[in-house]
Motif scaffolding. Sequence first.
Motif, PDB file in Angstrom:
ATOM      1  N   SER A  24      33.723  35.422  59.680  1.00  0.00           N
ATOM      2  CA  SER A  24      34.117  34.113  59.051  1.00  0.00           C
ATOM      3  C   SER A  24      33.985  34.446  57.577  1.00  0.00           C
ATOM      4  O   SER A  24      32.926  35.044  57.122  1.00  0.00           O
ATOM      5  N   MET A  25      34.276  33.585  56.496  1.00  0.00           N
ATOM      6  CA  MET A  25      33.405  33.293  55.412  1.00  0.00           C
ATOM      7  C   MET A  25      31.949  32.903  55.396  1.00  0.00           C
ATOM      8  O   MET A  25      30.916  32.977  54.694  1.00  0.00           O
ATOM      9  N   ARG A 145      39.778  39.429  54.530  1.00  0.00           N
ATOM     10  CA  ARG A 145      38.962  39.460  53.846  1.00  0.00           C
ATOM     11  C   ARG A 145      37.440  39.904  54.707  1.00  0.00           C
ATOM     12  O   ARG A 145      37.039  41.485  54.716  1.00  0.00           O
ATOM     13  N   GLU A 146      37.290  38.764  55.160  1.00  0.00           N
ATOM     14  CA  GLU A 146      36.002  39.366  55.699  1.00  0.00           C
ATOM     15  C   GLU A 146      36.163  40.386  57.372  1.00  0.00           C
ATOM     16  O   GLU A 146      34.994  41.067  56.954  1.00  0.00           O
ATOM     17  N   ASN A 147      37.239  39.797  57.532  1.00  0.00           N
ATOM     18  CA  ASN A 147      37.635  41.313  59.305  1.00  0.00           C
ATOM     19  C   ASN A 147      37.707  42.249  58.403  1.00  0.00           C
ATOM     20  O   ASN A 147      37.301  43.684  58.661  1.00  0.00           O
ATOM     21  N   ALA A 148      38.157  42.490  57.677  1.00  0.00           N
ATOM     22  CA  ALA A 148      38.259  43.652  56.386  1.00  0.00           C
ATOM     23  C   ALA A 148      37.354  44.319  57.020  1.00  0.00           C
ATOM     24  O   ALA A 148      36.249  45.241  56.446  1.00  0.00           O
ATOM     25  N   ARG A 296      37.525  31.822  47.234  1.00  0.00           N
ATOM     26  CA  ARG A 296      37.438  32.506  48.356  1.00  0.00           C
ATOM     27  C   ARG A 296      37.000  34.031  47.629  1.00  0.00           C
ATOM     28  O   ARG A 296      36.334  34.964  48.006  1.00  0.00           O
ATOM     29  N   GLY A 297      37.780  34.685  46.405  1.00  0.00           N
ATOM     30  CA  GLY A 297      37.227  36.007  45.524  1.00  0.00           C
ATOM     31  C   GLY A 297      35.972  36.666  45.823  1.00  0.00           C
ATOM     32  O   GLY A 297      35.316  37.094  46.074  1.00  0.00           O
ATOM     33  N   MET A 298      35.081  34.611  45.599  1.00  0.00           N
ATOM     34  CA  MET A 298      33.633  35.338  44.690  1.00  0.00           C
ATOM     35  C   MET A 298      32.959  35.809  46.207  1.00  0.00           C
ATOM     36  O   MET A 298      31.748  36.323  45.810  1.00  0.00           O
ATOM     37  N   VAL A 299      33.337  35.255  47.932  1.00  0.00           N
ATOM     38  CA  VAL A 299      32.125  35.857  48.483  1.00  0.00           C
ATOM     39  C   VAL A 299      32.919  37.049  49.102  1.00  0.00           C
ATOM     40  O   VAL A 299      34.303  37.147  49.668  1.00  0.00           O
TER      41      VAL A 299
END
Length: 302
Positions: A24-25, A145-148, A296-299
Amino acid sequence: MRQTLALTVVANTALHQTRVGEVSMWKALAPSNASRNGVIAAMLAQAGVTGPVEPFVGAKGFERQVSGPLQFEGFGSKAGGYRINQTYIKVWPVQYNIQADIEAALALRDKISDPARIDSVVIDISDTGRILSADTAAKWDPQTRENANHSLPYIVVSALVDGQVSRATFDASAYRDPRKLELVQRVEVRADPEFTRAYPGDLSVRVCVRLQDGSERVHQIDHLKGHVRNPLSDEEVSQKYHGLVGGRFSRTRAEANLSCLWELEQVEHLGELLAGFALDEADDPRRHVGAAETDRGMVTSG
């Protein structure tokens, strides 16, 4: 210091579940959350607030509830030395156990004239590395993005197909690319018993690319670039820094910040360093995209 540790440990014990399964984020936020809670604990202790007694060895303390018996070495002890000298530095913005796989994949790509020739890929890694980066079906079909960012199959395929791994690797257009996802389904990840025994002193990986003509290309890494036994040079660290801040700051400002970082022990007030990294209003990404997208993009990891 004693009260600060007590207030921090008892109230903020985190679970490793943050780093396994469907990521997760929160994983990217956990380190900064820990730092914030540590600062608050120090401020409370400074104001006279006391923490629970025996936070580690008490009847319901950390050792009995979480870790089991612990052994601590003194700061800078002869046995352990200063931890900064045992720091591993990432080259690519991905989970650390995947770093060596990227290095191996990029070395193999130079031996493959066309990625379209690839039939399948076999990756041997420690069992810990497998659990952290190839443990669920989501790692073979990353939807976020996190799983990728924590998918060993996807990242190795990206290195083989694109010849690089960067922040752009984790754009939705990249990790949902049908061409890559089709090849990801032909990746096998295996836990090698020898690599498992050597971990974490060695972070060995072996990547084998099988081509459509039946031939194989194999590359093994034991001490990846950035490992304490194969450290990055100062120039390579500087290159990584500029890659991370490029597009955020001007070259002049970036160089000034870097000079401050290289001479950190000479800086009298930390505010001198932090001021150089503050975004000007014109630099604030929220001026250009929606706040939710920015959040979201900054994480990012790494």
